[in-house]
Design a protein around this motif. Structure first.
Motif, PDB file in Angstrom:
ATOM      1  N   CYS A   1       0.926  -1.245   0.088  1.00  0.00           N
ATOM      2  CA  CYS A   1       0.025  -0.089   0.088  1.00  0.00           C
ATOM      3  C   CYS A   1       0.881   1.406  -0.014  1.00  0.00           C
ATOM      4  CB  CYS A   1      -1.065   0.102   1.257  1.00  0.00           C
ATOM      5  SG  CYS A   1      -0.072   0.268   2.817  1.00  0.00           S
ATOM      6  N   ALA A   2       0.456   2.219  -0.503  1.00  0.00           N
ATOM      7  CA  ALA A   2       0.976   3.582  -0.650  1.00  0.00           C
ATOM      8  C   ALA A   2       0.072   4.685  -0.236  1.00  0.00           C
ATOM      9  CB  ALA A   2       1.909   3.897  -2.227  1.00  0.00           C
ATOM     10  N   VAL A   3       0.260   5.439   0.595  1.00  0.00           N
ATOM     11  CA  VAL A   3      -0.723   6.481   1.148  1.00  0.00           C
ATOM     12  C   VAL A   3       0.157   7.888   1.273  1.00  0.00           C
ATOM     13  CG1 VAL A   3      -2.161   6.955   3.129  1.00  0.00           C
ATOM     14  CG2 VAL A   3      -2.001   4.549   2.494  1.00  0.00           C
ATOM     15  N   VAL A   4      -0.434   8.805   0.750  1.00  0.00           N
ATOM     16  CA  VAL A   4       0.023  10.207   0.695  1.00  0.00           C
ATOM     17  C   VAL A   4      -0.977  11.074   1.656  1.00  0.00           C
ATOM     18  CG1 VAL A   4       0.669  12.228  -0.212  1.00  0.00           C
ATOM     19  CG2 VAL A   4       0.950  10.021  -1.223  1.00  0.00           C
TER      20      VAL A   4
ATOM     21  N   ASP B   1      -1.344  17.052  -6.259  1.00  0.00           N
ATOM     22  CA  ASP B   1      -1.365  17.234  -7.368  1.00  0.00           C
ATOM     23  C   ASP B   1      -2.327  17.688  -8.021  1.00  0.00           C
ATOM     24  OD1 ASP B   1       1.073  15.964  -6.954  1.00  0.00           O
ATOM     25  OD2 ASP B   1       1.347  15.096  -8.954  1.00  0.00           O
ATOM     26  N   GLY B   2      -2.086  19.017  -9.058  1.00  0.00           N
ATOM     27  CA  GLY B   2      -3.376  19.090  -9.790  1.00  0.00           C
ATOM     28  C   GLY B   2      -4.623  19.607  -8.957  1.00  0.00           C
ATOM     29  N   HIS B   3      -5.878  19.159  -9.354  1.00  0.00           N
ATOM     30  CA  HIS B   3      -6.924  19.435  -8.388  1.00  0.00           C
ATOM     31  C   HIS B   3      -7.327  18.493  -7.431  1.00  0.00           C
ATOM     32  CE1 HIS B   3      -7.398  23.077 -10.683  1.00  0.00           C
ATOM     33  NE2 HIS B   3      -7.331  22.227 -12.103  1.00  0.00           N
ATOM     34  N   GLY B   4      -6.378  17.496  -7.221  1.00  0.00           N
ATOM     35  CA  GLY B   4      -6.888  16.229  -6.242  1.00  0.00           C
ATOM     36  C   GLY B   4      -7.180  14.888  -6.816  1.00  0.00           C
ATOM     37  N   LEU B   5      -7.725  15.062  -8.112  1.00  0.00           N
ATOM     38  CA  LEU B   5      -8.186  13.817  -8.732  1.00  0.00           C
ATOM     39  C   LEU B   5      -7.543  13.706 -10.046  1.00  0.00           C
ATOM     40  CD1 LEU B   5     -12.124  13.165  -8.861  1.00  0.00           C
ATOM     41  CD2 LEU B   5     -10.477  12.327 -10.625  1.00  0.00           C
ATOM     42  N   PRO B   6      -6.955  12.478 -10.307  1.00  0.00           N
ATOM     43  CA  PRO B   6      -6.820  11.491  -9.404  1.00  0.00           C
ATOM     44  C   PRO B   6      -5.750  11.778  -8.189  1.00  0.00           C
ATOM     45  CG  PRO B   6      -5.067  11.344 -11.304  1.00  0.00           C
ATOM     46  CD  PRO B   6      -5.812  12.365 -11.198  1.00  0.00           C
ATOM     47  N   HIS B   7      -6.172  10.892  -7.147  1.00  0.00           N
ATOM     48  CA  HIS B   7      -5.425  10.991  -5.851  1.00  0.00           C
ATOM     49  C   HIS B   7      -3.966  11.085  -6.155  1.00  0.00           C
ATOM     50  CE1 HIS B   7      -6.780   6.890  -6.154  1.00  0.00           C
ATOM     51  NE2 HIS B   7      -5.737   6.599  -5.460  1.00  0.00           N
ATOM     52  N   THR B   8      -3.144  11.834  -5.281  1.00  0.00           N
ATOM     53  CA  THR B   8      -1.719  12.114  -5.319  1.00  0.00           C
ATOM     54  C   THR B   8      -1.072  10.605  -5.336  1.00  0.00           C
ATOM     55  OG1 THR B   8      -1.897  14.293  -4.625  1.00  0.00           O
ATOM     56  CG2 THR B   8       0.422  13.313  -4.604  1.00  0.00           C
ATOM     57  N   SER B   9      -1.602   9.904  -4.348  1.00  0.00           N
ATOM     58  CA  SER B   9      -0.919   8.335  -4.299  1.00  0.00           C
ATOM     59  C   SER B   9      -0.905   7.791  -5.684  1.00  0.00           C
ATOM     60  CB  SER B   9      -1.265   7.759  -3.029  1.00  0.00           C
ATOM     61  OG  SER B   9      -2.766   7.746  -3.143  1.00  0.00           O
ATOM     62  N   ALA B  10      -2.080   7.886  -6.161  1.00  0.00           N
ATOM     63  CA  ALA B  10      -1.943   7.040  -7.399  1.00  0.00           C
ATOM     64  C   ALA B  10      -1.062   7.508  -8.439  1.00  0.00           C
ATOM     65  CB  ALA B  10      -3.371   7.440  -8.138  1.00  0.00           C
ATOM     66  N   ILE B  11      -0.792   9.031  -8.449  1.00  0.00           N
ATOM     67  CA  ILE B  11       0.268   9.421  -9.163  1.00  0.00           C
ATOM     68  C   ILE B  11       1.637   8.825  -9.014  1.00  0.00           C
ATOM     69  CG2 ILE B  11       1.212  11.662 -10.140  1.00  0.00           C
ATOM     70  CD1 ILE B  11      -1.473  12.780  -9.827  1.00  0.00           C
ATOM     71  N   VAL B  12       1.883   8.825  -7.758  1.00  0.00           N
ATOM     72  CA  VAL B  12       3.167   8.419  -7.115  1.00  0.00           C
ATOM     73  C   VAL B  12       3.378   7.225  -7.512  1.00  0.00           C
ATOM     74  CG1 VAL B  12       4.353   7.715  -4.945  1.00  0.00           C
ATOM     75  CG2 VAL B  12       3.292  10.034  -5.132  1.00  0.00           C
TER      76      VAL B  12
ATOM     77  N   ARG C   1       6.333   3.158 -10.287  1.00  0.00           N
ATOM     78  CA  ARG C   1       5.853   1.825 -10.898  1.00  0.00           C
ATOM     79  C   ARG C   1       5.553   0.816  -9.815  1.00  0.00           C
ATOM     80  NH1 ARG C   1       9.903   1.421 -16.240  1.00  0.00           N
ATOM     81  NH2 ARG C   1       9.405   3.559 -17.022  1.00  0.00           N
ATOM     82  N   LEU C   2       5.023   1.197  -8.770  1.00  0.00           N
ATOM     83  CA  LEU C   2       4.518   0.310  -7.632  1.00  0.00           C
ATOM     84  C   LEU C   2       3.482  -0.892  -8.297  1.00  0.00           C
ATOM     85  CD1 LEU C   2       3.843   2.918  -5.133  1.00  0.00           C
ATOM     86  CD2 LEU C   2       5.937   1.463  -5.313  1.00  0.00           C
ATOM     87  N   PRO C   3       3.544  -2.008  -7.578  1.00  0.00           N
ATOM     88  CA  PRO C   3       2.960  -3.039  -8.187  1.00  0.00           C
ATOM     89  C   PRO C   3       1.378  -2.795  -8.482  1.00  0.00           C
ATOM     90  CG  PRO C   3       4.262  -3.757  -6.404  1.00  0.00           C
ATOM     91  CD  PRO C   3       4.316  -2.415  -6.363  1.00  0.00           C
ATOM     92  N   ALA C   4       0.508  -3.785  -9.233  1.00  0.00           N
ATOM     93  CA  ALA C   4      -0.619  -3.515  -9.362  1.00  0.00           C
ATOM     94  C   ALA C   4      -1.540  -3.905  -8.269  1.00  0.00           C
ATOM     95  CB  ALA C   4      -1.318  -4.244 -10.756  1.00  0.00           C
ATOM     96  N   ARG C   5      -1.215  -4.822  -7.401  1.00  0.00           N
ATOM     97  CA  ARG C   5      -1.683  -5.255  -6.404  1.00  0.00           C
ATOM     98  C   ARG C   5      -1.308  -4.199  -4.989  1.00  0.00           C
ATOM     99  NH1 ARG C   5      -2.603 -11.322  -5.540  1.00  0.00           N
ATOM    100  NH2 ARG C   5      -4.078 -10.176  -4.100  1.00  0.00           N
ATOM    101  N   CYS C   6      -1.332  -3.173  -4.968  1.00  0.00           N
ATOM    102  CA  CYS C   6      -0.990  -2.018  -4.096  1.00  0.00           C
ATOM    103  C   CYS C   6      -2.083  -0.993  -4.042  1.00  0.00           C
ATOM    104  CB  CYS C   6       0.451  -1.378  -4.718  1.00  0.00           C
ATOM    105  SG  CYS C   6       0.737   0.088  -3.731  1.00  0.00           S
ATOM    106  N   LEU C   7      -2.391  -0.905  -2.645  1.00  0.00           N
ATOM    107  CA  LEU C   7      -3.622  -0.160  -2.478  1.00  0.00           C
ATOM    108  C   LEU C   7      -3.157   1.353  -2.265  1.00  0.00           C
ATOM    109  CD1 LEU C   7      -6.520   0.646  -1.450  1.00  0.00           C
ATOM    110  CD2 LEU C   7      -5.661   0.103   0.674  1.00  0.00           C
ATOM    111  N   THR C   8      -3.717   2.262  -2.857  1.00  0.00           N
ATOM    112  CA  THR C   8      -3.384   3.895  -2.741  1.00  0.00           C
ATOM    113  C   THR C   8      -4.526   4.727  -2.386  1.00  0.00           C
ATOM    114  OG1 THR C   8      -3.771   4.362  -5.241  1.00  0.00           O
ATOM    115  CG2 THR C   8      -1.490   3.462  -4.495  1.00  0.00           C
ATOM    116  N   PHE C   9      -4.341   5.413  -1.678  1.00  0.00           N
ATOM    117  CA  PHE C   9      -5.025   6.705  -1.008  1.00  0.00           C
ATOM    118  C   PHE C   9      -4.531   7.812  -0.406  1.00  0.00           C
ATOM    119  CE2 PHE C   9      -5.368   3.265   2.181  1.00  0.00           C
ATOM    120  CZ  PHE C   9      -5.483   4.366   3.461  1.00  0.00           C
ATOM    121  N   ASP C  10      -5.165   8.876  -0.365  1.00  0.00           N
ATOM    122  CA  ASP C  10      -4.715   9.922   0.229  1.00  0.00           C
ATOM    123  C   ASP C  10      -5.364  10.118   1.667  1.00  0.00           C
ATOM    124  OD1 ASP C  10      -3.093  10.389  -2.207  1.00  0.00           O
ATOM    125  OD2 ASP C  10      -4.075  12.262  -2.682  1.00  0.00           O
TER     126      ASP C  10
END
Lengths: 307, 78
Positions: free
Chosen positions: A74-77, A83-94, A99-108
């Protein structure tokens, strides 16, 4: 048990000297040195995004060999300046940039100066409950995006930085019991106004810190079965030097609480992991961390070194 | 709630130990005398905690001298 494995930080090289511009704000050198405490504040280049700061911190972590992108669950910011206007969430951009794994949860997580400590509980608890072994907890809240540089109440205080904390099931530090709280009746004390700029009621925030942060520290000690003199280091959010000194005085700590942020400023949710990543001594075994600010919220806990 | 000049001087002494409160005239503006906004906030917090005097933000300018605080406190207790 999930805890802290390693911490890496990114402080932009750019600095603005508060001493050089004190006159412009009607502030004396003594006020800057002894009360605010921030001799200079860190500033990122305008084109550097919040996710870029996170990525720079992560590269340092990966380069140290303490963590690897491919094993991240998981990666959480923690940010309120995404970034930008907040959508997508910054952790998805990170996630994309690293190049984090596909099975990695992200949210801010939207929190300010209490964000790191609160996120340790939220993300650590989630990882524990769902069998995740390694996570990346980022803090990056570059207030230069929202600062009014002519506002003395805020321009002299805030600096840009980012951190990343590896949360792991093989930790070097474990968490103790937490103490959380919110004074929603004071939520307007730190806010972004209709002009998109930060506004702060300094008196309300200072009073909140003096009363609520001090109370939270005392409850945290009690909840963890500790006395003041059993803590090796107090890592208290550096809202200003005066604020830290007031808390130390109210706790009756004879040696005071060290103030480490003189050369980069109040970096919001990055302030505590930044100090943990750079200022701890090998002899520190029990460290109390206390974050408080936007909300107005607080979050406090104790870290214990795994021996 | 009764607040005396001595209570206010003690609050200043406690909040700003290096400030010469003994020579501060009752009607002297705190900021003109050398206190800053952070000291002022802590003086008012001490008066709240020790004597129950609550000064909302809209009245803070009035409470920038010993005399001003005494007058404000007197109005609150009427």
């Amino acid at each position: 048990m999930i805890g802290i494995g390693a911490i890496a930080v990114e402080i932009p090289a750019g600095r603005i000297s508060n001493l050089a511009r004190a006159d412009r704000y009607g502030a004396s050198e003594a006020f800057i040195r002894d009360k605010l405490g921030f001799l200079e504040v860190a500033r990122k280049p305008p084109e550097q995004e919040t996710s870029d700061l996170c990525v720079a911190a992560a590269r340092r972590l990966f380069d140290s060999g303490m963590a690897a992108p491919e094993t991240t669950d998981c990666a959480v910011v923690v940010t309120q300046n995404p970034d930008g206007h907040g959508l997508p969430h910054t952790s998805a951009i990170v996630h994309r940039k690293l190049r984090l794994p596909a099975r990695c949860l992200t949210f801010d997580i939207s929190l300010g100066c209490s964000g790191y400590v609160a996120a340790l509980a939220a993300v650590g608890g989630m990882m524990q409950a769902h069998g995740m072994r390694r996570g990346l907890l980022f803090t990056a809240d570059p207030y230069s995006k929202i600062l009014n540089e002519s506002d003395r109440d805020t321009a002299l205080l805030f600096g840009d930085a980012a951190t990343v904390t590896e949360l792991t099931d093989a930790p070097r530090w474990t968490f103790g019991a937490f103490d959380f709280g919110t004074r929603g009746d004071l939520c307007d004390a730190i806010r972004v106004g209709p002009d998109g700029k930060l506004a702060m009621n300094g008196r309300a925030v200072l009073t909140f810190a003096a009363v609520s942060a001090t109370g939270s520290i005392l409850r945290t000690l009690e909840n963890n079965g500790l006395a003041l003199d059993q803590v090796d280091r107090f890592v208290v959010h550096p809202g200003s030097k005066y604020m830290v000194d007031v808390i130390a005085e109210r706790l009756q700590l004879p040696g005071g609480i060290p103030f480490y942020a003189r050369h980069y400023g109040n970096t919001v949710s990055s302030s505590i992991p930044l100090m943990l990543g750079t200022d701890l001594a090998e002899s520190d075994r029990i460290v109390l961390i206390a974050g408080f600010g936007v909300g107005l919220c607080w979050a406090t806990t104790v870290l214990r070194r795994v021996t | 709630m009764t607040i005396t000049e001595s209570d206010i001087r003690n609050a200043i002494r406690s909040a700003a130990p290096l400030f010469d409160v003994d020579t501060l005239a009752d009607d002297k503006d705190f900021f003109a005398a050398g206190l800053d906004s952070l000291d002022h906030a802590m003086v008012l917090l001490r008066l709240l905690e020790r004597h129950g005097l609550d000064v909302p933000d809209e009245h803070i300018a009035q409470c920038s001298s010993i005399l001003g605080i005494l007058e404000y406190a007197a109005k609150q207790s009427e």
